[in-house]
Design an enzyme around this catalytic site. Structure first.
Site, PDB file in Angstrom:
ATOM      1  N   ARG A  47      -0.042  -3.052  14.111  1.00 34.02           N
ATOM      2  CA  ARG A  47      -1.116  -3.941  14.566  1.00 34.02           C
ATOM      3  C   ARG A  47      -1.036  -4.036  16.085  1.00 34.02           C
ATOM      4  O   ARG A  47       0.014  -4.379  16.632  1.00 34.02           O
ATOM      5  CB  ARG A  47      -0.975  -5.323  13.926  1.00 34.02           C
ATOM      6  CG  ARG A  47      -1.068  -5.302  12.410  1.00 34.02           C
ATOM      7  CD  ARG A  47      -0.726  -6.655  11.800  1.00 34.02           C
ATOM      8  NE  ARG A  47      -1.704  -7.662  12.145  1.00 34.02           N
ATOM      9  CZ  ARG A  47      -2.748  -7.996  11.396  1.00 34.02           C
ATOM     10  NH1 ARG A  47      -2.944  -7.373  10.244  1.00 34.02           N
ATOM     11  NH2 ARG A  47      -3.589  -8.933  11.766  1.00 34.02           N
TER      12      ARG A  47
ATOM     13  N   CYS B 163     -10.394 -15.073  23.371  1.00 37.30           N
ATOM     14  CA  CYS B 163     -11.192 -15.262  22.161  1.00 37.30           C
ATOM     15  C   CYS B 163     -12.413 -16.100  22.506  1.00 37.30           C
ATOM     16  O   CYS B 163     -12.356 -16.973  23.381  1.00 37.30           O
ATOM     17  CB  CYS B 163     -10.366 -15.939  21.065  1.00 37.30           C
ATOM     18  SG  CYS B 163     -11.250 -16.052  19.487  1.00 37.30           S
TER      19      CYS B 163
ATOM     20  N   CYS C   4     -10.522 -21.924  17.259  1.00 38.15           N
ATOM     21  CA  CYS C   4     -10.188 -22.422  15.928  1.00 38.15           C
ATOM     22  C   CYS C   4      -8.978 -23.353  15.973  1.00 38.15           C
ATOM     23  O   CYS C   4      -7.970 -23.052  16.612  1.00 38.15           O
ATOM     24  CB  CYS C   4      -9.917 -21.259  14.985  1.00 38.15           C
ATOM     25  SG  CYS C   4     -11.341 -20.171  14.780  1.00 38.15           S
TER      26      CYS C   4
ATOM     27  N   CYS D  45      -5.487 -22.038  15.127  1.00 37.91           N
ATOM     28  CA  CYS D  45      -5.035 -20.901  15.927  1.00 37.91           C
ATOM     29  C   CYS D  45      -4.804 -21.283  17.383  1.00 37.91           C
ATOM     30  O   CYS D  45      -3.799 -20.900  17.977  1.00 37.91           O
ATOM     31  CB  CYS D  45      -6.074 -19.783  15.843  1.00 37.91           C
ATOM     32  SG  CYS D  45      -5.679 -18.302  16.767  1.00 37.91           S
TER      33      CYS D  45
ATOM     34  N   LYS E   4     -13.056  -7.365   4.010  1.00 39.09           N
ATOM     35  CA  LYS E   4     -12.337  -8.532   3.517  1.00 39.09           C
ATOM     36  C   LYS E   4     -12.703  -9.732   4.379  1.00 39.09           C
ATOM     37  O   LYS E   4     -12.878  -9.595   5.593  1.00 39.09           O
ATOM     38  CB  LYS E   4     -10.825  -8.301   3.554  1.00 39.09           C
ATOM     39  CG  LYS E   4     -10.356  -7.135   2.680  1.00 39.09           C
ATOM     40  CD  LYS E   4      -8.856  -6.916   2.781  1.00 39.09           C
ATOM     41  CE  LYS E   4      -8.418  -5.734   1.919  1.00 39.09           C
ATOM     42  NZ  LYS E   4      -6.962  -5.494   1.996  1.00 39.09           N
TER      43      LYS E   4
ATOM     44  N   CYS F 130       8.462 -10.597   2.667  1.00 40.21           N
ATOM     45  CA  CYS F 130       9.269  -9.905   3.680  1.00 40.21           C
ATOM     46  C   CYS F 130       9.939  -8.645   3.139  1.00 40.21           C
ATOM     47  O   CYS F 130      10.132  -7.674   3.876  1.00 40.21           O
ATOM     48  CB  CYS F 130      10.327 -10.856   4.237  1.00 40.21           C
ATOM     49  SG  CYS F 130       9.655 -12.327   5.046  1.00 40.21           S
TER      50      CYS F 130
ATOM     51  N   ARG G   9       5.073  -3.593   8.495  1.00 44.08           N
ATOM     52  CA  ARG G   9       4.205  -3.700   9.668  1.00 44.08           C
ATOM     53  C   ARG G   9       4.973  -4.096  10.924  1.00 44.08           C
ATOM     54  O   ARG G   9       5.944  -4.848  10.879  1.00 44.08           O
ATOM     55  CB  ARG G   9       3.051  -4.675   9.409  1.00 44.08           C
ATOM     56  CG  ARG G   9       3.490  -6.032   8.919  1.00 44.08           C
ATOM     57  CD  ARG G   9       2.372  -6.854   8.323  1.00 44.08           C
ATOM     58  NE  ARG G   9       1.606  -6.203   7.299  1.00 44.08           N
ATOM     59  CZ  ARG G   9       2.014  -5.971   6.060  1.00 44.08           C
ATOM     60  NH1 ARG G   9       3.235  -6.354   5.699  1.00 44.08           N
ATOM     61  NH2 ARG G   9       1.247  -5.394   5.187  1.00 44.08           N
TER      62      ARG G   9
ATOM     63  N   ARG H  93       4.082  -5.089  15.265  1.00 42.37           N
ATOM     64  CA  ARG H  93       3.000  -5.599  16.103  1.00 42.37           C
ATOM     65  C   ARG H  93       3.272  -5.310  17.571  1.00 42.37           C
ATOM     66  O   ARG H  93       4.408  -5.399  18.023  1.00 42.37           O
ATOM     67  CB  ARG H  93       2.835  -7.115  15.898  1.00 42.37           C
ATOM     68  CG  ARG H  93       2.309  -7.492  14.532  1.00 42.37           C
ATOM     69  CD  ARG H  93       2.393  -8.993  14.287  1.00 42.37           C
ATOM     70  NE  ARG H  93       1.732  -9.357  13.052  1.00 42.37           N
ATOM     71  CZ  ARG H  93       2.272  -9.244  11.843  1.00 42.37           C
ATOM     72  NH1 ARG H  93       3.499  -8.785  11.722  1.00 42.37           N
ATOM     73  NH2 ARG H  93       1.586  -9.587  10.771  1.00 42.37           N
TER      74      ARG H  93
ATOM     75  N   ASP I  74     -37.746 -40.651  24.696  1.00 39.80           N
ATOM     76  CA  ASP I  74     -39.015 -40.888  25.390  1.00 39.80           C
ATOM     77  C   ASP I  74     -40.183 -40.234  24.654  1.00 39.80           C
ATOM     78  O   ASP I  74     -41.270 -40.815  24.564  1.00 39.80           O
ATOM     79  CB  ASP I  74     -38.926 -40.339  26.811  1.00 39.80           C
ATOM     80  CG  ASP I  74     -40.221 -40.514  27.577  1.00 39.80           C
ATOM     81  OD1 ASP I  74     -40.609 -41.681  27.826  1.00 39.80           O
ATOM     82  OD2 ASP I  74     -40.855 -39.487  27.917  1.00 39.80           O
TER      83      ASP I  74
END
Length: 630
Positions: free
Chosen positions: A70, A77, A81, A84, A212, A312, A317, A319, A599
């Site tokens: 990744r 961003c 959020c 996050c 997804k 785990c 993966r 990052r 008004d």
């Protein structure tokens, strides 16, 4: 490359003697949270004897083969959020600290050569990066790369989707935490729900792409929409993935907001009794999601159970952060600097040695969720020689300097650097010699660490006698944004008269008033006139508020929404690049827009009430606060 691979095979032959770590439940797991079912299983990985030799480079001490990378393209961003983004904002890296396109492409090729077959681009929001399309086009040309994914909030996706798809993107994760547009604004502190939903529909029309939808479930906020999301899978070939609310520094995580996946399943079973799990054979290898479905529905439902039942043991993966640091565990405190090694002229072989050494230090599993939640401002620790400790003490308070010093002393004497394990001592020394620098960086600002010496009224002289304008000559130019909101309440019959509902057919089947409909009084179109007035007010704020600096407004967006039959909401978002904030401009715009609505409508009733005007958020500058009001 063949020689590189052989050297790793020789050095890592001991891996065959290690068995995968046993699955263990979190020792901090609370009795108040539902225990995962006893029939849960561990996903099996390919036996190490059958894995191609090159994958030894990315194999850790627990026989986990890392084939999934990744890469964060940016820290920025366009949403804020709550789960996050910390309330007090984040400290962004300087532009020259972010990985360049060429550096990202080089690292992508390097990891693919070592066995990675799937790369996902993340952020921040990856699509705010200006060169995202040509970058992914180049990555898509790498031989051996089978899957390219993007995780996005969907705001900018529709206009970039076709080119990204042609570039090879075949996995698309879109974040959407609510099916209610007003709640979307509450969660993200921004507008744009309709654009996200449009992006989902557009993506589902494309061939050869898996879509997804990621939904973070927070108890009391969106857990009542779980079944509504499941209903989306009836006619759409989409996988809805419910994500357990995870603790990150600054997101105000609490176990009271946490809903475990077993509790979510109970909620779904009440409405869909046939809801069931896919078999192990039907699951994808190394899938982080536990996949279910309602028989007869086109789509799927997944659960990412990072907190209640971690995965785990099958993690495959790695990052890379936007500023070029390798992170072997999402919840880990350690990162290894690849960016500086690249810029120092490191060869591919040297980079692979550093990467391998980092992978070999990956732990069997991350900490428990309560331990993770208590880790504030987890530092970036780049392991290396003690003589190369680099900390920037410039502009730090005395208290902060002491904290950093004590932290480093503790770190240097810890077993993390000086292992006392005789069995792995040689290996640790070998790995440590390949990793450089130790430094501390906060992932976000922290209210507890802010200097309190400047808590003075900025518009009054120190003697408290004379008002004065703040001197901004020494401030730096940054992007400034502020969001203000006003709420108006109308007598029950006024909006109906203005909308002229019977003639304009503005009632839907559920007797709801169209939320974006214009209303017209004898003076003319109410909302359009009020937006013009509010925009004029924004541009003239410095003429109305004595000590506001005259500033060149770059963007002013005013949106008026009919909430229900008696309420109207005004949102004013102002942006510019400058040395001072724009919160007063946003508040002035919302106020004058509301006054103009009053008004334009007062002939029908004098009982219209401007209930409240408040600052929702401000961003940019030293005192950024993405969420002001709660």
């Amino acid at each position: 490359m063949t020689n590189i691979i052989k050297s790793f095979i020789t050095r890592n032959t001991y891996l065959n003697k290690l068995s995968p770590s046993p699955y263990q439940f979190n020792k901090y797991y609370s009795n108040s949270i539902s225990t995962p079912p006893t029939h849960s299983y561990e996903k099996k990985q390919q036996p190490i004897q059958n894995v191609d030799d090159k994958k030894y480079i990315l194999t850790d001490r627990f026989n986990r083969h890392h084939t999934y990378l990744r890469i964060s393209l940016t820290e920025r961003c366009n949403l804020r959020c709550k789960y996050c983004m910390p309330e007090e904002g984040v400290m962004l890296s300087q532009a020259d600290k972010i990985l360049t396109t060429d550096e990202i492409i080089r690292l992508s090729k390097l990891f693919v050569s070592a066995g990675v077959n799937k790369i996902r681009f993340t952020g921040g929001e990856p699509l705010v990066r200006k060169d995202v399309e040509p970058l992914i086009e180049e990555v898509g040309k790498i031989k051996g790369l089978q899957k390219i994914g993007i995780t996005t909030n969907g705001i900018l996706l529709s206009r970039k989707l076709d080119r990204l798809h042609k570039a090879g993107v075949n996995l698309l994760n879109i974040s959407l935490d609510t099916l209610n547009s007003d709640k979307f604004t509450l969660i993200t502190r921004r507008l744009g729900w309709d654009r996200v939903f449009q992006s989902i529909d557009n993506a589902l029309k494309l061939d050869n792409i898996k879509v997804k939808v990621n939904c973070v479930i927070m108890k009391g906020l969106n857990d009542m929409e779980i079944c509504d999301f499941v209903e989306m899978t009836r006619d759409k070939s989409v996988e809805i993935r419910f994500i357990e609310y995870m603790p990150f520094d600054g997101n105000l995580w609490s176990d009271k907001k946490f809903l475990s996946y077993t509790d979510m399943i109970k909620i779904i079973h009440e409405k869909y009794p046939t809801f069931k799990k896919y078999t192990i054979e039907e699951e994808e290898p190394n899938n982080t999601s536990k996949t279910y479905h309602v028989p007869g529905f086109k789509g799927k439902v997944g659960f990412i159970t990072s907190m209640s039942e971690h995965f785990c043991s099958s993690c495959n993966r790695l990052r890379i952060t936007a500023d070029g640091n390798l992170k072997v565990c999402l919840f880990g405190n350690t990162e290894v600097n690849l960016r500086d090694r690249i810029r120092d002229g490191a060869s591919d072989q040297q980079l692979l040695e550093i990467i391998n050494a980092a992978v070999l230090k990956k732990k069997a599993s991350h900490a428990g969720m309560y331990e993770i939640a208590q880790n504030k401002n987890r530092p970036m620790i780049l392991i290396g020689e003690k003589s190369k400790i680099q900390i920037n003490f410039k502009n730090k308070s005395i208290k902060q300097k002491k904290e950093v010093k004590n932290y480093l002393l503790k770190l240097i004497n810890s077993s993390f650097i000086n292992s006392n394990n005789n069995n792995n001592n040689n290996n640790n020394n070998n790995n440590n010699s390949k990793l450089q620098y130790i430094q501390q960086r906060n992932y976000s600002t922290n209210k507890n660490n802010q200097n309190l010496e400047n808590n003075e009224f900025s518009h009054i002289t120190k003697d408290g006698k004379l008002p004065t304008m703040v001197d901004i000559s020494d401030k730096i130019i940054t992007k400034r944004t502020a969001h203000a909101q006003s709420i108006l309440e109308f007598p029950s019959n006024v909006l109906s008269q203005l909308l002229n509902l019977e003639k304009n057919n503005d009632i839907d089947n559920d007797n709801n008033i169209s939320k974006n409909k214009e209303i017209v009084s004898k003076k003319g179109p109410v909302f359009a006139t009020s937006i013009v007035a509010g925009t004029m007010a924004v541009k003239n704020t410095s003429n109305l508020i004595p000590f506001c600096h005259p500033i060149p407004i770059e963007s002013c967006k005013i949106e008026i929404t009919i909430i229900d039959s008696t309420s109207v909401k005004v949102d004013c978002i102002v942006s510019m690049s400058g040395k001072t904030g724009v919160e007063m401009e946003a508040l002035t715009g919302a106020t004058i827009t509301s006054l103009t609505i009053y008004d334009m409508c007062k002939a029908l009733s004098k009982d219209i009430v401007i209930k409240e005007t408040k600052l929702i958020s401000k961003f940019g500058g030293k005192s950024s606060s993405p969420q002001i009001t709660k």
